[in-house]
Design a protein around this motif. Sequence first.
Motif, PDB file in Angstrom:
ATOM      1  N   SER A  11       0.830  -1.202   0.000  1.00 19.66           N
ATOM      2  CA  SER A  11       0.000   0.000   0.000  1.00 19.66           C
ATOM      3  C   SER A  11       0.872   1.263   0.000  1.00 19.66           C
ATOM      4  CB  SER A  11      -0.916  -0.018   1.225  1.00 19.66           C
ATOM      5  OG  SER A  11      -1.604   1.199   1.351  1.00 19.66           O
ATOM      6  N   LEU A  12       1.949   1.241   0.764  1.00 23.42           N
ATOM      7  CA  LEU A  12       2.842   2.404   0.827  1.00 23.42           C
ATOM      8  C   LEU A  12       3.606   2.593  -0.473  1.00 23.42           C
ATOM      9  CD1 LEU A  12       4.044   1.870   4.489  1.00 23.42           C
ATOM     10  CD2 LEU A  12       2.590   3.743   3.655  1.00 23.42           C
ATOM     11  N   VAL A  13       3.997   1.507  -1.112  1.00 17.87           N
ATOM     12  CA  VAL A  13       4.662   1.603  -2.422  1.00 17.87           C
ATOM     13  C   VAL A  13       3.695   2.214  -3.436  1.00 17.87           C
ATOM     14  CG1 VAL A  13       5.571   0.246  -4.361  1.00 17.87           C
ATOM     15  CG2 VAL A  13       6.355  -0.224  -2.027  1.00 17.87           C
ATOM     16  N   THR A  14       2.438   1.819  -3.367  1.00 18.46           N
ATOM     17  CA  THR A  14       1.425   2.405  -4.248  1.00 18.46           C
ATOM     18  C   THR A  14       1.286   3.902  -3.987  1.00 18.46           C
ATOM     19  OG1 THR A  14       0.238   0.302  -4.390  1.00 18.46           O
ATOM     20  CG2 THR A  14      -1.009   2.293  -4.938  1.00 18.46           C
ATOM     21  N   LEU A  15       1.319   4.303  -2.711  1.00 20.13           N
ATOM     22  CA  LEU A  15       1.272   5.733  -2.377  1.00 20.13           C
ATOM     23  C   LEU A  15       2.482   6.470  -2.959  1.00 20.13           C
ATOM     24  CD1 LEU A  15       0.125   5.811   1.367  1.00 20.13           C
ATOM     25  CD2 LEU A  15      -1.115   6.705  -0.609  1.00 20.13           C
ATOM     26  N   ARG A  19       2.317   9.378  -5.736  1.00 19.22           N
ATOM     27  CA  ARG A  19       2.911  10.686  -5.413  1.00 19.22           C
ATOM     28  C   ARG A  19       3.937  11.089  -6.467  1.00 19.22           C
ATOM     29  NH1 ARG A  19       5.059  11.988   0.648  1.00 19.22           N
ATOM     30  NH2 ARG A  19       5.590  14.157   0.300  1.00 19.22           N
ATOM     31  N   GLU A  20       4.777  10.125  -6.848  1.00 21.74           N
ATOM     32  CA  GLU A  20       5.781  10.417  -7.878  1.00 21.74           C
ATOM     33  C   GLU A  20       5.114  10.783  -9.205  1.00 21.74           C
ATOM     34  OE1 GLU A  20       9.811   8.572  -9.895  1.00 21.74           O
ATOM     35  OE2 GLU A  20       8.535   7.249  -8.713  1.00 21.74           O
ATOM     36  N   GLN A  21       4.111  10.035  -9.591  1.00 28.60           N
ATOM     37  CA  GLN A  21       3.405  10.305 -10.844  1.00 28.60           C
ATOM     38  C   GLN A  21       2.757  11.697 -10.806  1.00 28.60           C
ATOM     39  OE1 GLN A  21       0.354   7.427 -11.749  1.00 28.60           O
ATOM     40  NE2 GLN A  21       0.231   8.075 -13.880  1.00 28.60           N
ATOM     41  N   ARG A  22       2.152  12.042  -9.686  1.00 26.37           N
ATOM     42  CA  ARG A  22       1.497  13.347  -9.545  1.00 26.37           C
ATOM     43  C   ARG A  22       2.528  14.480  -9.626  1.00 26.37           C
ATOM     44  NH1 ARG A  22      -1.052  11.947  -5.563  1.00 26.37           N
ATOM     45  NH2 ARG A  22       0.291  12.673  -3.895  1.00 26.37           N
ATOM     46  N   ILE A  23       3.654  14.312  -8.954  1.00 23.89           N
ATOM     47  CA  ILE A  23       4.697  15.343  -8.975  1.00 23.89           C
ATOM     48  C   ILE A  23       5.247  15.514 -10.382  1.00 23.89           C
ATOM     49  CG2 ILE A  23       7.043  15.887  -8.200  1.00 23.89           C
ATOM     50  CD1 ILE A  23       6.255  14.464  -5.520  1.00 23.89           C
ATOM     51  N   ARG A  24       5.507  14.415 -11.061  1.00 21.16           N
ATOM     52  CA  ARG A  24       6.036  14.510 -12.434  1.00 21.16           C
ATOM     53  C   ARG A  24       5.033  15.205 -13.353  1.00 21.16           C
ATOM     54  NH1 ARG A  24      10.863  12.432 -12.702  1.00 21.16           N
ATOM     55  NH2 ARG A  24      11.490  10.706 -11.356  1.00 21.16           N
ATOM     56  N   GLY A  25       3.749  14.926 -13.160  1.00 22.63           N
ATOM     57  CA  GLY A  25       2.713  15.606 -13.943  1.00 22.63           C
ATOM     58  C   GLY A  25       2.690  17.097 -13.655  1.00 22.63           C
ATOM     59  N   GLN A  26       2.837  17.453 -12.383  1.00 21.13           N
ATOM     60  CA  GLN A  26       2.858  18.872 -12.012  1.00 21.13           C
ATOM     61  C   GLN A  26       4.099  19.560 -12.582  1.00 21.13           C
ATOM     62  OE1 GLN A  26       2.475  18.148  -7.791  1.00 21.13           O
ATOM     63  NE2 GLN A  26       0.350  18.872  -7.789  1.00 21.13           N
ATOM     64  N   MET A  67      13.055  18.046  -4.581  1.00 26.03           N
ATOM     65  CA  MET A  67      13.313  17.522  -3.237  1.00 26.03           C
ATOM     66  C   MET A  67      12.350  16.377  -2.906  1.00 26.03           C
ATOM     67  SD  MET A  67      14.164  21.061  -1.183  1.00 26.03           S
ATOM     68  CE  MET A  67      13.895  20.310   0.406  1.00 26.03           C
ATOM     69  N   GLU A  68      11.096  16.525  -3.290  1.00 24.47           N
ATOM     70  CA  GLU A  68      10.124  15.462  -3.046  1.00 24.47           C
ATOM     71  C   GLU A  68      10.496  14.195  -3.816  1.00 24.47           C
ATOM     72  OE1 GLU A  68       5.878  15.894  -2.567  1.00 24.47           O
ATOM     73  OE2 GLU A  68       6.120  18.056  -2.837  1.00 24.47           O
ATOM     74  N   LEU A  69      10.917  14.364  -5.081  1.00 26.09           N
ATOM     75  CA  LEU A  69      11.322  13.199  -5.872  1.00 26.09           C
ATOM     76  C   LEU A  69      12.562  12.540  -5.275  1.00 26.09           C
ATOM     77  CD1 LEU A  69      10.707  14.492  -9.509  1.00 26.09           C
ATOM     78  CD2 LEU A  69       9.373  12.781  -8.237  1.00 26.09           C
ATOM     79  N   GLN A 100       1.518   6.262   6.229  1.00 27.44           N
ATOM     80  CA  GLN A 100       0.396   6.508   5.319  1.00 27.44           C
ATOM     81  C   GLN A 100       0.255   8.003   5.050  1.00 27.44           C
ATOM     82  OE1 GLN A 100      -2.705   4.337   7.562  1.00 27.44           O
ATOM     83  NE2 GLN A 100      -3.246   3.462   5.563  1.00 27.44           N
ATOM     84  N   ALA A 101       0.400   8.801   6.084  1.00 29.73           N
ATOM     85  CA  ALA A 101       0.260  10.249   5.942  1.00 29.73           C
ATOM     86  C   ALA A 101       1.476  10.860   5.269  1.00 29.73           C
ATOM     87  CB  ALA A 101       0.050  10.888   7.316  1.00 29.73           C
ATOM     88  N   TYR A 102       2.648  10.279   5.507  1.00 29.20           N
ATOM     89  CA  TYR A 102       3.906  10.841   5.022  1.00 29.20           C
ATOM     90  C   TYR A 102       4.823   9.677   4.630  1.00 29.20           C
ATOM     91  CZ  TYR A 102       7.996  13.941   5.097  1.00 29.20           C
ATOM     92  OH  TYR A 102       9.118  14.655   4.766  1.00 29.20           O
ATOM     93  N   PRO A 103       4.596   9.091   3.443  1.00 31.99           N
ATOM     94  CA  PRO A 103       5.289   7.853   3.071  1.00 31.99           C
ATOM     95  C   PRO A 103       6.812   7.977   2.930  1.00 31.99           C
ATOM     96  CG  PRO A 103       3.870   8.593   1.282  1.00 31.99           C
ATOM     97  CD  PRO A 103       3.618   9.498   2.444  1.00 31.99           C
ATOM     98  N   THR A 104       7.336   9.188   2.891  1.00 24.26           N
ATOM     99  CA  THR A 104       8.788   9.347   2.813  1.00 24.26           C
ATOM    100  C   THR A 104       9.402   9.657   4.177  1.00 24.26           C
ATOM    101  OG1 THR A 104       8.559  11.673   2.186  1.00 24.26           O
ATOM    102  CG2 THR A 104       8.762  10.074   0.384  1.00 24.26           C
TER     103      THR A 104
END
Length: 126
Positions: A11-15, A19-26, A67-69, A100-104
């Motif tokens: 579940s965390l890997v999916t998160l 998150r990575e996909q969303r950041i790359r899109g942004q 930084m997020e990536l 869950q709230a902060y997967p990194t």
Amino acid sequence: MSDLTKEQLSSLVTLLDGREQRIRGQMDAAAVSRTVSAEREASDDAELAEHGTEERMDDAVAEHYRMELADIAVARKRIARLSYGVCLDCGEPIPYPRLQAYPTAKRCTPCQRKHEHMFGAPSGMR
């Protein structure tokens, strides 16, 4: 070693993936916006100043995304080394709800508070 179950880790890997996909899109959307903005010519000093401000804001946002990536990449490395979900400071498992709230997350909440008290909290860090 983390107390995470295989299902929780999945579940965390999916998160992280989402998150990575969303950041790359942004980042892609911001690059397009920046290109369109750069193509406009300033008609006066006020517009020129506005363009400069927009560029600085875009640079700050891009740095935040980088930084997020980087944090996501570190989390993936910790998963591969089987050290994900373990606090860097005390070695105790990081609770699943925190991940869950902060997967990194690299630290449990008490250690993160101590870290922020001692060193300050960089933007985007919890």
